[in-house]
Write a protein that holds these residues in place. Structure first.
Motif, PDB file in Angstrom:
ATOM      1  N   THR A  40       0.830  -1.205   0.000  1.00 18.68           N
ATOM      2  CA  THR A  40       0.000   0.000   0.000  1.00 18.68           C
ATOM      3  C   THR A  40       0.864   1.255   0.000  1.00 18.68           C
ATOM      4  O   THR A  40       0.581   2.220  -0.716  1.00 18.68           O
ATOM      5  CB  THR A  40      -0.931  -0.001   1.220  1.00 18.68           C
ATOM      6  OG1 THR A  40      -1.760  -1.161   1.188  1.00 18.68           O
ATOM      7  CG2 THR A  40      -1.814   1.239   1.219  1.00 18.68           C
ATOM      8  N   ARG A  41       1.920   1.240   0.812  1.00 17.26           N
ATOM      9  CA  ARG A  41       2.786   2.420   0.915  1.00 17.26           C
ATOM     10  C   ARG A  41       3.648   2.609  -0.329  1.00 17.26           C
ATOM     11  O   ARG A  41       3.869   3.741  -0.778  1.00 17.26           O
ATOM     12  CB  ARG A  41       3.686   2.289   2.137  1.00 17.26           C
ATOM     13  CG  ARG A  41       2.956   2.284   3.478  1.00 17.26           C
ATOM     14  CD  ARG A  41       2.381   3.655   3.798  1.00 17.26           C
ATOM     15  NE  ARG A  41       1.681   3.659   5.074  1.00 17.26           N
ATOM     16  CZ  ARG A  41       2.268   3.862   6.245  1.00 17.26           C
ATOM     17  NH1 ARG A  41       3.587   4.038   6.306  1.00 17.26           N
ATOM     18  NH2 ARG A  41       1.558   3.869   7.355  1.00 17.26           N
ATOM     19  N   THR A  42       4.159   1.532  -0.895  1.00 21.00           N
ATOM     20  CA  THR A  42       5.079   1.634  -2.024  1.00 21.00           C
ATOM     21  C   THR A  42       4.378   1.658  -3.372  1.00 21.00           C
ATOM     22  O   THR A  42       4.925   2.160  -4.358  1.00 21.00           O
ATOM     23  CB  THR A  42       6.080   0.466  -2.011  1.00 21.00           C
ATOM     24  OG1 THR A  42       5.366  -0.778  -2.107  1.00 21.00           O
ATOM     25  CG2 THR A  42       6.886   0.476  -0.724  1.00 21.00           C
ATOM     26  N   GLY A  43       3.178   1.086  -3.446  1.00 25.14           N
ATOM     27  CA  GLY A  43       2.471   1.027  -4.716  1.00 25.14           C
ATOM     28  C   GLY A  43       3.026  -0.011  -5.669  1.00 25.14           C
ATOM     29  O   GLY A  43       2.688  -0.012  -6.857  1.00 25.14           O
ATOM     30  N   LEU A  44       3.885  -0.911  -5.165  1.00 19.86           N
ATOM     31  CA  LEU A  44       4.466  -1.946  -6.005  1.00 19.86           C
ATOM     32  C   LEU A  44       3.438  -3.044  -6.290  1.00 19.86           C
ATOM     33  O   LEU A  44       2.679  -3.424  -5.408  1.00 19.86           O
ATOM     34  CB  LEU A  44       5.690  -2.558  -5.329  1.00 19.86           C
ATOM     35  CG  LEU A  44       6.890  -1.630  -5.133  1.00 19.86           C
ATOM     36  CD1 LEU A  44       7.979  -2.352  -4.345  1.00 19.86           C
ATOM     37  CD2 LEU A  44       7.422  -1.149  -6.475  1.00 19.86           C
TER      38      LEU A  44
END
Length: 264
Positions: A127-131
């Protein structure tokens, strides 16, 4: 040492084996037989006889879609985990390097990490990295927890492998890559197949990671069964589980028949 099955110890050992077998098989038998009842709820032994719950499970496209999704993800995870696990086990068993014990422990660490904690951590990370997105997140999570099973299955076999076979092949003109694929892999294939099977089963049956990382539009079969159980344990849900058991038994019988055919 050979134990006489007619001796007191042999009879006791046979009885223990029978009790253990019944203890393991009876719950599975209940899952398969209970949906045959004619009632609208699960009962064992079943009251009456009907196949409508199994028919309803086969006709429900949601369960079929979940099965195909789990099958697709399981195959991809098994292949990726096998490649990564075999390479890691080969490096650990073949080469000596600083931090070798630490590297082995890190590879196996997902086995001792609670799955729920791991699922929350991965969910926050993605969620934080969007990977990644969609099923790629779930596949990545499954690869992380399935690779240690491949390493544990292949590492002992690789450590017992006689390296002189590779050396003999290279002395006869084979390259290191050819000796790896033509000599080493066929010898240790039992461990590799076992690790691949364990990775597939683990991925197919995993539900916690799937709850956090699976695509909402394509839930896996364990997630669908878990959601259905939360709403009420209907015979159709048990019928789906029974179909999985029967399908597993069919594959086991086919595998045994193929093994007998190869021996002949």
């Amino acid at each position: 040492m050979t134990i006489d099955p007619r001796s007191p110890f042999g009879l006791l050992l046979t009885a223990v084996c029978i009790v253990a077998f019944v203890y393991l098989i009876l719950p599975i038998l209940v899952v398969v037989v209970a949906p045959l009842g004619d009632t609208g709820y699960l009962a064992f032994p079943p009251q009456g006889f009907t196949l409508r719950w199994y028919a309803a499970a086969l006709e429900d496209t949601r369960y079929l879609g979940g099965f195909l999704t789990s099958l697709r993800i399981g195959v991809i995870v098994a292949l990726l985990s096998t490649v990564i696990g075999v390479m890691a086990a080969y490096g650990i068993s073949r080469y000596a390097f600083p931090g070798k014990a630490l590297a082995e422990a890190l590879f196996l660490s997902p086995l001792i990490l609670p799955t729920l904690v791991f699922a929350v951590a991965l969910s926050l990370f993605f969620t934080r990295t969007g990977l990644l997105s969609g099923d790629s997140r779930l596949i990545m999570g499954h690869v992380i927890i399935c690779t240690p099973y491949v390493i544990r299955a292949t590492l002992p076999v690789l450590r017992r492998f006689d390296r002189t076979l590779e050396e003999a092949a290279q002395n006869l003109g084979a390259s290191p890559l050819q000796s790896f694929f033509l000599i080493l892999l066929p010898v240790v294939k039992t461990g590799i197949v076992a690790g691949c099977a364990m990775a597939f089963i683990t991925s197919f049956d995993e539900v916690v990671l799937a709850l956090f990382l699976a695509s909402p539009g394509e839930p896996t079969l364990p997630v669908m069964i878990y959601s259905a159980v939360q709403l009420g344990f209907e015979p159709t849900v048990a019928a789906v589980s029974g179909l999985l058991v029967l399908l597993t038994c069919v594959f086991m019988v086919i595998y045994q028949l193929l093994g007998i055919a190869r021996q002949e």
